[in-house]
Design a protein around this motif. Structure first.
Motif, PDB file in Angstrom:
ATOM      1  N   UNK A   1     -42.245 -18.535  58.062  1.00 30.09           N
ATOM      2  CA  UNK A   1     -41.363 -18.761  56.925  1.00 30.09           C
ATOM      3  C   UNK A   1     -40.009 -19.340  57.352  1.00 30.09           C
ATOM      4  N   UNK A   2     -39.876 -19.661  58.653  1.00 32.95           N
ATOM      5  CA  UNK A   2     -38.642 -20.231  59.200  1.00 32.95           C
ATOM      6  C   UNK A   2     -37.422 -19.348  58.966  1.00 32.95           C
ATOM      7  N   UNK A   3     -37.643 -18.037  58.977  1.00 30.58           N
ATOM      8  CA  UNK A   3     -36.560 -17.094  58.742  1.00 30.58           C
ATOM      9  C   UNK A   3     -35.882 -16.724  60.054  1.00 30.58           C
ATOM     10  N   UNK A   4     -34.578 -16.710  60.053  1.00 34.86           N
ATOM     11  CA  UNK A   4     -33.806 -16.294  61.211  1.00 34.86           C
ATOM     12  C   UNK A   4     -32.758 -15.281  60.748  1.00 34.86           C
ATOM     13  N   UNK A   5     -32.105 -14.618  61.675  1.00 35.86           N
ATOM     14  CA  UNK A   5     -31.087 -13.627  61.350  1.00 35.86           C
ATOM     15  C   UNK A   5     -29.826 -13.906  62.160  1.00 35.86           C
ATOM     16  N   UNK A   6     -28.709 -13.420  61.675  1.00 32.33           N
ATOM     17  CA  UNK A   6     -27.461 -13.597  62.414  1.00 32.33           C
ATOM     18  C   UNK A   6     -27.491 -12.845  63.746  1.00 32.33           C
ATOM     19  N   UNK A   7     -28.201 -11.711  63.746  1.00 27.82           N
ATOM     20  CA  UNK A   7     -28.290 -10.903  64.959  1.00 27.82           C
ATOM     21  C   UNK A   7     -29.656 -10.232  65.022  1.00 27.82           C
TER      22      UNK A   7
END
Length: 288
Positions: free
Chosen positions: A34-40
């Protein structure tokens, strides 16, 4: 590609648990699709290992490393504990696999703008230490992952900058307070089912003997169940207040820390993948 991944304003916290982290691997695979990333991303023990492949954006890598390779006799066993000092074969898992068999994309991992914190435990103080991404770049990803995965009694401590460290789970298995100090919203991937609570260590005589010269570390080991359960209670409270999104496996798919059954690992991986696919819209609403 990493530049196409959508950043959220949240933090992703990954619990450890050895082979139980194949659940986490399935969840992370869906995030990658889903091409999801997080800040940390914060990883503890096996959670950090799965998290490393997530920040490098390598689809399918966690399946190969965490589901397929544990069936290889080179991966783990008492032979390695006797001959190399660790039940999990460190040279094979953290050198041969990432350098040759399933290459880890170190460049992509550090180009990812997300922060990556790896939790380790000091043998001297018994306290948790959070290795930030810039520190990991200095000591090397493999060193950080070996340290956070070095389970007392079945692994050796890992030297970093003149000090010795063990598995981050000894001191802070679910560092949710740290995560919430950095971000307003946190997604937590647990490797135990909801309602689980850890019992006291049994037959502690050998542990007390082994760590008699490190009283603070010993204290952390003996009190681990208390701190672990306190973290779970805090997670429940924060979830009710809308600050945490908890993802946890069903007891039906339980596996052991050193699970050798391929089908059980594969089933847990696909369960994690399918579970988060069902919860994904709710997760997106939480992160908005």
């Amino acid at each position: 590609m990493l530049k196409e991944r959508t950043m959220t304003n949240g933090c992703l916290l990954l619990e450890g648990g050895g082979m139980r982290s194949v659940f986490t691997s399935g969840v992370l695979e869906y995030f990658l699709e889903k091409n999801l990333n997080f800040d940390r991303i914060i990883g503890v023990s096996a959670g950090a290992c799965a998290g490393a492949s997530f920040i490098s954006g390598q689809k399918g890598r966690n399946w190969k490393v965490n589901v397929e390779f544990p069936s290889d006799k080179r991966f783990m066993g008492f032979y390695h504990l006797i001959t190399k000092g660790s039940y999990f074969n460190i040279p094979f898992i953290f050198r041969e696999i990432p350098e040759k068999l399933v290459p880890f994309d170190n460049k992509a991992a550090f180009e990812n703008t997300a922060e990556f914190d790896v939790v380790i435990t000091s043998l001297t103080t018994g306290k948790s230490v959070f290795l930030a991404k810039n520190e990991i770049a200095t000591i090397g990803m493999n060193t950080a992952l070996i340290a956070t995965s070095s389970i007392p009694m079945i692994s050796r401590p890992v030297p970093i900058n003149g000090r010795l460290f063990y598995d981050g789970g000894v001191s802070d298995s679910i560092p949710v307070e740290y995560a919430l100090s950095k971000h307003a919203k946190v997604v937590v991937v647990l490797t135990r089912p909801r309602g689980y609570r850890k019992g006291k260590l049994k037959n502690t005589g050998l542990i007390k003997l082994a760590f008699r010269k490190h009283p603070e570390f010993l204290k952390a080991m003996l009190n681990r169940n208390v701190e672990y359960n306190r973290s779970l209670d805090f997670c429940d409270k924060m979830e009710k207040e809308g600050r945490l999104f908890l993802i946890a496996p069903s007891a039906e798919y339980a596996v052991g820390r050193t699970e050798r059954n391929f089908k059980k690992r594969a089933d847990l991986y696909y369960y994690g993948y399918n579970l988060i696919s069902e919860q994904f819209e709710t997760l997106k609403d939480f992160l908005k």
